[in-house]
Design a protein around this motif. Sequence first.
Motif, mmCIF file in Angstrom:
data_model
loop_
_atom_site.group_PDB
_atom_site.id
_atom_site.type_symbol
_atom_site.label_atom_id
_atom_site.label_comp_id
_atom_site.label_asym_id
_atom_site.label_seq_id
_atom_site.Cartn_x
_atom_site.Cartn_y
_atom_site.Cartn_z
ATOM 1 N N SER A 74 38.179 46.088 16.365
ATOM 2 C CA SER A 74 38.354 45.097 17.429
ATOM 3 C C SER A 74 39.510 44.148 17.155
ATOM 4 O O SER A 74 39.958 43.439 18.060
ATOM 5 C CB SER A 74 37.064 44.284 17.605
ATOM 6 N N LEU A 75 39.986 44.103 15.914
ATOM 7 C CA LEU A 75 41.043 43.173 15.536
ATOM 8 C C LEU A 75 42.434 43.789 15.578
ATOM 9 O O LEU A 75 43.433 43.084 15.436
ATOM 10 C CB LEU A 75 40.786 42.635 14.122
ATOM 11 N N VAL A 76 42.521 45.098 15.752
ATOM 12 C CA VAL A 76 43.826 45.778 15.725
ATOM 13 C C VAL A 76 44.667 45.339 16.921
ATOM 14 O O VAL A 76 44.225 45.433 18.074
ATOM 15 C CB VAL A 76 43.641 47.302 15.740
ATOM 16 N N PRO A 77 45.897 44.848 16.705
ATOM 17 C CA PRO A 77 46.710 44.377 17.832
ATOM 18 C C PRO A 77 47.375 45.494 18.632
ATOM 19 O O PRO A 77 47.928 45.241 19.697
ATOM 20 C CB PRO A 77 47.771 43.503 17.142
ATOM 21 N N GLY A 78 47.335 46.702 18.124
ATOM 22 C CA GLY A 78 47.948 47.814 18.857
ATOM 23 C C GLY A 78 47.161 48.178 20.100
ATOM 24 O O GLY A 78 46.014 47.772 20.293
ATOM 25 N N ALA A 79 47.792 48.947 20.986
ATOM 26 C CA ALA A 79 47.162 49.315 22.253
ATOM 27 C C ALA A 79 47.366 50.794 22.539
ATOM 28 O O ALA A 79 48.336 51.399 22.079
ATOM 29 C CB ALA A 79 47.747 48.481 23.393
ATOM 30 N N ALA A 80 46.419 51.362 23.295
ATOM 31 C CA ALA A 80 46.549 52.722 23.812
ATOM 32 C C ALA A 80 46.893 52.617 25.294
ATOM 33 O O ALA A 80 46.098 52.089 26.076
ATOM 34 C CB ALA A 80 45.255 53.499 23.604
ATOM 35 N N VAL A 81 48.070 53.077 25.670
ATOM 36 C CA VAL A 81 48.552 52.994 27.042
ATOM 37 C C VAL A 81 48.568 54.401 27.624
ATOM 38 O O VAL A 81 49.286 55.273 27.125
ATOM 39 C CB VAL A 81 49.961 52.371 27.098
ATOM 40 N N THR A 82 47.765 54.635 28.660
ATOM 41 C CA THR A 82 47.646 55.985 29.211
ATOM 42 C C THR A 82 47.710 55.947 30.734
ATOM 43 O O THR A 82 47.317 54.969 31.368
ATOM 44 C CB THR A 82 46.326 56.652 28.782
ATOM 45 N N VAL A 83 48.197 57.054 31.298
ATOM 46 C CA VAL A 83 48.228 57.234 32.745
ATOM 47 C C VAL A 83 47.656 58.608 33.057
ATOM 48 O O VAL A 83 48.081 59.613 32.485
ATOM 49 C CB VAL A 83 49.661 57.124 33.301
#
Length: 235
Positions: A74-83
Amino acid sequence: ALGGRLRGDAGIRYVDTSQTSTGYTFTAGVPLLSTVERDYTNTLPSMNVVAEPIENLLIRFSAARVMSRPGLGSLVPGAAVTVSGSNRTVTAGNPYLDPTKANAYDASIEWYFTEGGLLSFAYFIRDIDTFVQTVREDVPFTGNPLGLPDTVATAACPGGVNSLTCNPGLNWQFSLPRNTPGGPVKGFEIAAQLPFFFLDGFWSNFGVLGNYTQVKSDIDYVNSTGAVILTGPLV
């Protein structure tokens, strides 16, 4: 010890947390590195009292300020961006999450009626004041709360930017954990432990252990603006 049939203890714990969170946002196989540093402290007092009015009958009471840090994921600043089709989603952690904190109170009465035997009743309260909830909101990618550049969105668009179906100016669904006001959790437990001391031979080494617990909770759940929209059981 407080002397006689009354005993107890009290103490205080000071917690100093230094946190560094690093994560990657992948778009079209290209990683974008994010690192967030944060420090915070917590002071956690506690006390316990045990009374023994008659032999083998214990009455206990405890009170404490407690905390539990968020899970590392929950603390990881990265993101998964999907379409996928018309669905544009961003799922990320939140390195600024506070730990879950609560005031905890416990009271119990325990009767040790024979060697290895126990009957007990306990009542507990957890007054949670910083719960963690995943909040979903639809906002334009441009100016998003994570500070991700528009190039991340354009790189995730299959076949390139499309003014109608995929571009940073359209709404994307962001799923982010955040702290909420929490609420009370109350309940009781009845427990029994009965060794088969009244049997002979082989069966005298067996026994029964059982308990029943009932819990009621009223946790506040919020929307993306932090406004409480629902009060319900703890999930």
